[in-house]
Design an enzyme around this catalytic site. Structure first.
Site, PDB file in Angstrom:
ATOM      1  CB  ILE A 701     -66.100   7.477  -8.841  1.00  0.00           C
ATOM      2  CG1 ILE A 701     -64.615   7.606  -9.210  1.00  0.00           C
ATOM      3  CG2 ILE A 701     -66.864   6.755  -9.935  1.00  0.00           C
ATOM      4  CD1 ILE A 701     -63.930   6.249  -9.415  1.00  0.00           C
ATOM      5  N   GLY A 702     -65.517  10.618  -7.373  1.00  0.00           N
ATOM      6  CA  GLY A 702     -64.960  11.230  -6.174  1.00  0.00           C
ATOM      7  C   GLY A 702     -64.419  12.612  -6.438  1.00  0.00           C
ATOM      8  N   GLY A 707     -58.224  16.937  -6.420  1.00  0.00           N
ATOM      9  CA  GLY A 707     -58.734  16.822  -7.770  1.00  0.00           C
ATOM     10  C   GLY A 707     -60.015  16.033  -7.852  1.00  0.00           C
ATOM     11  CB  VAL A 709     -61.415  10.248  -8.731  1.00  0.00           C
ATOM     12  CG1 VAL A 709     -61.071   8.851  -9.242  1.00  0.00           C
ATOM     13  CG2 VAL A 709     -60.296  10.775  -7.836  1.00  0.00           C
ATOM     14  CE  LYS A 723     -56.503  12.754  -6.795  1.00  0.00           C
ATOM     15  NZ  LYS A 723     -56.288  12.189  -5.480  1.00  0.00           N
ATOM     16  CG  ASP A 820     -54.192  13.125   2.476  1.00  0.00           C
ATOM     17  OD1 ASP A 820     -54.649  13.244   3.628  1.00  0.00           O
ATOM     18  OD2 ASP A 820     -54.839  13.415   1.463  1.00  0.00           O
TER      19      ASP A 820
END
EC number: 2.7.11.1
Length: 986
Positions: A701-702, A707, A709, A723, A820
């Site tokens: 999904i990402g 990294g 996910v 993750k 971040d």
């Protein structure tokens, strides 16, 4: 004799009394000024502010104070304190300066309400308190005794409530400027009773209701400003056509509906009509051609239709025609080229068709020309830059044909050339590539041909786009002379030869696309020296040789596409350290050896990234096709008998390998639970193998530099976010990682995404988080759903995210700096409650055992605080800066970078927009930048968040608020009427 003595005594007494009165009054004014200094300076004022305002025994000392003017009796008659700046308030002692005729304290930061003691200043002719922070209702009663007042300027403050009506009785008042505040309600009918008014400014407030037709009674009025952020009902009152002395009528962006009244044609003295950004319909009344004095006409961003009336040929004084973003049709009339004073013609995004007037620009006055997104055809008029002053030449998205006129290449005043998406052909005038002031040259998607000139310069050029044309020849070595270039697009042409090494010597270069040409030779080694690069596409050429060593120097590179070339040699192992690289395509080349593993390679899909390299071996596979192929190729030279034996052995080996592989896979599955270990920070009814089973391509999904996910659906029906960390971590044996991750696992706050636990083996760490079904704030702001995220939800998310960061900075043990903060790291649960994610990971993701370092990760592009560039350190104020960028995203609805021109981020764009406003104010700026997808938002709330955002993104870290202060400000907005009367409907 006695009479003479008595007369002398009276005279002496009178002189003594007068002298005493002068002395007393003089010292009274001095005391008042010193009190003003004490109160107005405030704690934030600089030491030298009003430093010459000092006590003295001299009767006239105060008359030499800066900004002070006295009369012959040493009484203060004028006080002009502008741009000091001051940060305090106006004290009651201002009323002691009773002879004051001019009080000007503009462009400061004075706060609080106006003191009622101003009512004592009955001699005032000018009261200018503009550009301050005065608040509360405007005390109209203070003006009752100011019978001499001629000018009242309260522009750009924070006054609220209804408009003051007491000022209507000021018979000598000529200038009334109440714009740029928060006045609400309707415009009083009594405002039609001013007797001498020449200027009325009510724009940029929160006024509603209908615009009173009775304002037409103001026969002396010369300028009327009613627009910008007011939200009226109905349209332009036809009665305004009787205001015979009106020079300027501004009703922009105030929700007007209906048609433009033909009666406005009676305003023969009008030089400026601004009604842009409304919902006006119908056609342009031909009667407007009677406004023979008209110079500026802005009808942009409405729903107007029809054609431009031929009768407009009478408007010989026109300098500005802004008709963009309407539904006009037909041709641009030929008379437009004959208008002798026309400087600005902007008609983009309409339905104009046919050819442009051949003589356009022939008047020698053109400055701005933009006809983007119409249906225009034919040739480009040759004299657009006859004036030698043309700044913008924009004809994108039309059907123009033929060459670019030679005059464009000689137009040294140009700052923008945009002719993309037409049918232009022929060579480009060489001078186009040598213009000193051009910042963007966009020639893409045409049929332009020929070779680029060998002489190229341009000290301001930031973007050069020549994509999808028919350019031939070599890429000029002189390209390196473009020292300000940030984006270079030469893709989809017919360039040949090698890529000049000088291209990658351009100091500010960030994006390069030279794909789809016939380029040969190696990739220049200079590419490894350009650390500013973020995207490089050299695909679909005939490049050969190996990838240059030193690619790991490109730490900001996020996209690298070298596919469909003849590149050989090994896949560089150093790519594992390129932590920003999220898109890599090396497919269809001649790479050899084994693909490296670990580090950033975990982000890539091997089957796509490295496809079409027949001699490339993939890790963890039973055989290497290239080795087997070479072995078989050599055996063909032997006898048939040996060939048969070899083939038999090969087949037997293959069968054996398959059997071994099956056995190994079964063994791995059998021992998977033993290879992975689950560490939970709360009760979890799942097992390690449940988590590992979810590490599949279809569950991703990402992806990011930190990294991959995955969404994990557990057997018990719960969903988690998994993750998989990328970096140099050593899995479960990294005790530094375990200590820090377990600390993070103890954090409990409703606005911080909960870390449920982690799964690890000797090579890999998998973090388990709460699953957030509504994704990230970034997806909602910048994806297709952005328009559905209403203001109330945006403000709520801002408050919740701020609370999460505040907890990390001030209440968590140990305190955590996020490092971040960005919209993609603010996740939304099923109820759209915000949760701060990915906190505290940067410090150990890439440097195990160095968790004390505060500089291992600076954040994401567009969110990084400016001080990082020279300190390489981040602290909690760096987080505050990043959060300020998120607040700007919420207000503006645009990504922090990539939408404002190359090299410009959202903060720089806001500052640039502010500097370009003719009347800068918070209200005007917010209206200029606010997300156009928002409808029905409370302006006071948006301005409040905007001011907080600008505090957060101050250049110097110490000047920024703490997150605790940010939360306090967000949760304590200024009191305002939040009913529908306070909403702006764009």
């Amino acid at each position: 004799m006695r009479i003479r003595v008595s007369y002398l005594l009276v005279l002496c007494f009178t002189l003594i009394w007068f002298r005493w009165t002068v002395v007393y009054s003089s010292f009274s004014d001095l005391d008042a000024l010193l009190k003003l200094k004490e109160s107005m300076k405030g704690a934030k004022a600089k030491h030298h502010a009003l430093e010459d305002w000092k006590f003295s025994t001299s009767l006239s000392a105060h008359c030499s104070f800066s900004g002070v003017t006295c009369d012959q009796n040493l009484r203060v008659v004028a006080l002009n304190v502008t741009l000091v700046p001051l940060f305090g308030h106006l004290p009651p002692e201002i009323g002691l300066l009773e002879k004051l005729e001019n009080l000007t304290i503009s462009m400061n930061n004075l706060t609080d309400q106006l003191p009622s003691d101003l009512a004592s200043l009955t001699s005032l002719k000018v009261l200018n308190i503009s550009h301050n922070l005065f608040s509360g209702q405007f005390p109209g009663n203070i003006t009752v005794g100011m019978t001499e007042l001629e000018a009242l300027d309260a522009y750009d403050n924070s006054f609220s409530g209804p408009l003051p009506e007491e000022i209507v009785k000021l018979e000598k008042l000529k200038y009334l400027h109440l714009a740029g505040n928060y006045f609400s309600g309707t415009i009083p009918e009594s405002y039609s009773e001013f007797q001498s008014l020449e200027f009325l400014g009510l724009n940029a407030n929160s006024l509603t209701g209908r615009v009173p037709e009775s304002l037409a009674k103001l026969k002396t009025l010369k300028e009327l400003h009613l627009g910008y952020s007011n939200a009226y009902e109905g349209g332009i009152p036809p009665a305004f056509g009787s205001m015979e002395n009106l020079r300027l009528l501004e009703m922009a962006n105030c929700n007007l509906t209906g048609e433009i009244p033909p009666s406005l044609g009676n305003l023969t003295k009008l030089h400026s009509l601004f009604v842009q950004m409304n919902n006006l319909t119908g056609t342009i009344p031909p009667e407007l051609s009677s406004m023979m004095s008209l110079m500026s006409l802005d009808l942009s961003i409405n729903d107007l239709t029809g054609e431009i009336p031929e009768s407009f040929s009478k408007l010989k004084n026109l300098t500005l025609m802004n008709f963009f973003q309407n539904k006009f049709r037909g041709s641009l009339p030929s008379f437009i080229g004959d208008l002798p004073n026309l400087e600005t013609l902007q008609v983009w995004e309409n339905n104009f068709s046919f050819v442009l007037p051949h003589n356009l620009g022939g008047n020698g006055r053109f400055l701005y020309f933009d006809v983007t997104k119409n249906h225009l055809t034919g040739l480009i008029p040759p004299d657009l830059c006859k004036s030698g002053r043309l700044k913008t030449f924009i004809i994108t998205d039309n059907f123009f044909r033929g060459p670019i006129p030679k005059g464009i290449g000689e137009c040294r005043s140009l700052t923008k050339i945009r002719v993309a998406n037409n049918f232009l052909d022929g060579p480009v005038p060489p001078g186009v590539f040598q213009l000193p002031s051009v910042t963007i040259t966009e020639l893409s998607n045409n049929r332009l041909n020929g070779e680029l000139p060998s002489v190229i310069s341009g000290e301001s050029l930031g973007t050069l786009t020549l994509s999808n044309n028919l350019f031939t020849g070599k890429i000029p070595a002189a390209m390196k002379n473009l020292r300000a270039l940030q984006s270079l697009s030469l893709d989809a042409n017919e360039f040949i030869g090698e890529i000049p090494g000088g291209v990658f010597e351009i100091p500010m270069l960030t994006k390069v696309n030279i794909s789809g040409n016939n380029l040969t030779g190696p990739i220049p080694t200079t590419i490894t020296h350009r650390a500013s690069l973020t995207a490089v596409d050299l695909s679909r050429n005939n490049l050969a040789g190996e990838v240059p060593k030193g690619m790991k120097n490109l730490m900001d590179l996020s996209i690298l596409n070298l596919s469909r070339n003849e590149i050989s040699g090994p896949v560089p192992d150093e790519i594992r350290f390129m932590t920003s690289l999220t898109t890599l395509d090396l497919s269809s080349n001649n790479f050899t050896g084994t693909v490296p593993t670990g580090g950033q390679f975990l982000v890539f899909n091997y089957d796509k990234t490295f496809a079409g390299n027949p001699n490339l071996c993939f890790p963890h596979r039973a055989s290497c096709p290239s080795v087997l192929y070479d072995s078989l190729r050599k055996t063909r030279a032997k006898t048939a008998r040996v060939r048969a034996i070899v083939i038999g052995i090969a087949l037997a080996t293959a069968v054996l390998l398959v059997a071994v592989t099956v056995h190994v896979v079964r063994k791995r599955r059998l021992h998977r639970a033993q290879a992975w270990k689950l560490t939970a920070f709360q009760r979890l009814e799942i097992k390690a193998e449940d988590v590992v089973e979810c590490l599949k391509e279809e569950n991703i999904i990402g992806k990011g530099g930190a990294g991959i996910v995955y969404r994990g659906s557990m057997p018990n029906g719960t969903d988690v976010a998994i993750k998989r960390l990328v970096g140099q971590g050593s899995g479960r044996n990294d005790y530094g990682f375990r200590a820090e991750i377990e600390t993070l696992g103890k954090i409990r706050h409703r606005n911080i995404m909960r870390l449920l636990g982690y799964v690890s083996n000797k090579d890999t760490n998998l973090l388990l988080y709460e699953y957030m079904p509504n994704g990230s704030l970034g997806e909602w702001l910048h994806g297709a759903k952005g328009g559905h995220l209403r203001w109330e939800m945006r403000y709520k998310i801002a408050v919740e995210a701020a609370r999460g960061l505040c907890y990390m900075h001030h209440d968590c043990s140990p305190l955590i700096i996020h490092r971040d903060v960005k919209s993609n790291n603010i996740l939304l649960d099923a109820d759209f409650e915000a949760h701060v994610a990915d906190f505290g990971l940067a410090k150990f993701l890439y440097d195990p055992g160095a968790s004390q370092s505060m500089s291992s990760i600076a954040g994401s592009y567009g969110y990084i605080a400016p001080e990082y560039a020279y300190t390489l350190k981040v602290d909690e104020k760096s987080d505050v800066y990043s959060f300020g960028v998120v607040l700007l995203e919420l207000i503006i609805g645009r990504k922090p970078v990539g939408e404002f021109g190359d090299g410009v981020d959202i903060v720089g764009w806001v500052n640039k927009t502010m500097s370009e406003l003719s009347q800068p104010s918070d209200t005007a700026l917010v209206l200029a930048v606010v997300d156009p997808r928002l409808s029905g938002y409370p302006l006071t709330s948006v301005i409040h968040m905007f001011n907080i955002a600008m505090m957060c993104v101050k250049e110097m870290g110490p000047a920024r608020p703490t997150m605790r202060e940010v939360v306090h400000m967000l949760t304590n907005p200024p009191q305002s009427n939040t009913s529908t009367q306070d909403l702006i409907n764009l």
